[in-house]
Enzyme design. Structure first.
Site: not given
Ligand code: P1T
Length: 392
Positions: A59, A182
Site C-alpha cells: 500500500r 481531467d
Molecule cells: O470510471 P472511472 O475510472 O472511475 O473514471 C471516472 C471518470 C472520470 N473522468 C472522466 C472524464 C470520465 O469519463 C470518467 C468515467 N466515465 C465514464 C464511465 C463514462 O462512460 O463517461
C-alpha cells in the site's frame, strides 16, 4: 490529418519511445527480462524490526506501481504521479486535499460520477461546490474568496466543450486555487495541461491510457513536490491503491497508446464528417470539425483529438433508442476509450444522476448520443451507422 495534423499543434516528439521504454530497461530486472516482472507481494522482509530497505507494505509502495507512476509522470511533464483504484478514486483523493469550508469551482459539463461525488460526498464533509460554464470569464465571475480548487474536464463529457487551460491557470493562480484538469478524453499524447499551467492532471486510466476495457484505475500528476508528497501520503493512508497486476496491464496498454490514439483520431473524424452530412442528424459535436464553436482554441492547446464525439439525432427518445439498438459494430455501453466502438445515451446512462433541468441546460437531451469511436476499420463503422440510421 497525420502530417499537417489538421492544424493542431505538432505532436510531442519521442512520445512513443517514452511510452514503450521509459523506466523499463531490462538491465533493471534480476533476469534482464524484456518485459518487466510483476511484483505481487504485499509485504517485505525486514533485516531488523523497523529497518526498511525500500518497501515495507505494498500500500505504501510497490515496484510495478512505481514504474507505472514514473512513466505517467514523464508523459505528462510532471514530477510525481500517484495511481488509484479508479478515476473516481483519484478525485476522491483530491477532495482530501481540501478542508471544511473550502470551495470547489467545477465546470458544469462534467462526468456524472464526478458531479455526484462533489455534490453528494464532498458537501457532506463541508466542502462547498458550485459550477461554471466553460468560459474563463464565467469562472472569474463565480470564483469565491474560499475557492481552493478549480476542476475542469477539457474536452468535457459528453458535450465536448473546451476550456482555455492557459487562461484559466492564470485566474487560478491569482486566487490561490489549484487548477485540476481531467485529461481522460485526450491523454498526454494530445494534451499536456501541466505545460499549459495546470497544477494537477487527473486521469481515468480505465479509458484510453489502458485502452482495453479490462482495468479500472485513476491517476493524479503534479509538478509541485509538496503536493506530490501529500498525494503519496493520502494514497497510502486512504488505502486507495490499484493492484500490481492492473498496473502491469496499464503499462502494457500504454505501449500502443500512440498507435491507438492515431487510429481513434482518424476514425472519429471520419464518423463526425459522415454524421455532419447525414439528413437524420441535427448537429455533431467534435473539436476537430471547423463547425465546433471552439475549434480554434482546440487547435491552440491540443495536438489532436481522440475517438470522442457526440451527435443529436433528429427525433425523440424513442427514435434515438431505435437507432442505438440497431447498431451492430458500436456497442451500447458506458465507458469510453476502448478498442471497441461504444455508444451511450448519456441522459439515461452516464449522466442520469445530474438533475434533468441542469442536463437539459447543458444540452444533454434525450436525443444526444455520445460515441467513443474505436479502432476498427473505418468503412465498417460508417456502414454500421448507415444501416442503423436507415432504420429510423
Ligand atoms: O470510471 P472511472 O475510472 O472511475 O473514471 C471516472 C471518470 C472520470 N473522468 C472522466 C472524464 C470520465 O469519463 C470518467 C468515467 N466515465 C465514464 C464511465 C463514462 O462512460 O463517461
Amino acid at each position: 490529418m497525420s502530417n499537417t495534423n489538421g492544424g493542431f499543434l505538432s505532436l510531442p516528439k519521442g512520445f512513443s519511445t517514452m511510452a514503450i521504454h521509459e523506466e523499463q530497461e531490462p538491465e533493471k530486472w534480476a533476469h534482464k527480462e524484456v518485459i518487466m516482472p510483476i511484483s505481487l507481494t504485499v509485504s517485505y522482509k525486514q533485516s531488523e524490526p523497523g529497518i526498511v530497505k525500500k518497501y515495507s507494505h505494498s500500500r505504501q509502495g510497490n515496484p510495478t506501481r512505481d514504474v507505472l507512476e514514473r512513466v505517467i509522470a514523464k508523459m505528462e511533464n510532471g514530477n510525481c504521479a500517484t495511481c488509484y483504484g479508479s478515476g473516481l478514486g483519484s478525485i476522491t483523493t483530491l477532495l482530501a486535499l481540501l478542508k471544511q469550508g473550502d470551495h470547489i469551482l467545477c465546470i458544469d459539463d462534467v462526468y456524472g460520477g464526478t458531479y455526484k461525488l462533489f455534490t453528494e460526498v464532498g458537501t457532506r464533509f463541508g466542502v462547498e461546490v458550485s459550477f461554471s460554464n466553460c468560459n474563463v470569464t464565467s469562472f472569474a465571475k463565480n470564483i469565491r474568496s474560499n475557492t481552493r480548487m478549480i476542476f475542469v474536464e477539457t474536452p468535457t463529457n459528453p458535450t465536448l466543450q473546451i476550456v482555455d487551460i492557459e487562461e484559466l491557470s492564470k485566474l487560478a493562480k491569482k486566487h490561490g486555487a489549484l487548477l485540476v484538469v481531467d485529461n481522460t478524453f485526450l491523454t498526454p499524447y494530445f494534451q499536456r495541461p501541466l505545460v499549459l499551467g495546470a497544477d494537477i492532471v487527473m486521469h481515468s486510466l480505465t479509458k484510453y491510457m489502458n485502452g482495453h476495457s479490462d482495468v479500472s484505475m485513476g491517476a493524479l500528476v503534479v509538478k509541485d513536490e509538496q503536493i506530490g508528497k501529500r498525494l503519496k501520503f493520502l494514497q497510502e493512508h486512504m488505502g486507495v491503491v490499484p493492484s500490481p497486476f492492473d498496473c502491469y496491464q496499464v503499462l502494457r496498454g500504454m505501449k500502443t497508446l500512440t498507435l491507438r490514439m492515431d487510429q481513434h483520431r482518424e476514425n472519429s473524424l471520419a464518423v463526425a464528417r459522415y454524421l455532419e452530412n447525414h439528413p437524420k442528424i441535427e448537429k455533431v459535436l467534435h473539436p476537430g470539425l471547423p463547425s465546433h464553436p471552439q475549434h480554434e482554441l482546440a487547435k491552440k492547446q491540443m495536438s489532436g483529438h481522440s475517438g470522442m464525439l457526440a451527435a443529436y439525432i433528429k427525433g425523440d427518445i424513442v427514435t434515438t433508442k431505435k437507432f442505438l439498438k440497431s447498431l451492430k459494430c458500436f456497442t451500447l455501453a458506458p465507458s469510453l476509450g476502448d478498442s471497441e466502438s461504444l455508444v451511450a445515451l448519456n441522459a439515461v446512462m452516464t449522466h442520469s444522476g445530474v438533475p434533468k433541468e441542469q442536463r437539459e441546460k447543458l444540452g444533454i437531451t434525450d436525443n444526444l448520443v455520445r460515441f467513443s469511436v474505436g479502432i476498427e476499420d473505418t468503412e465498417d463503422l460508417l456502414a454500421d451507422l448507415e444501416q442503423a440510421l436507415a432504420q429510423i
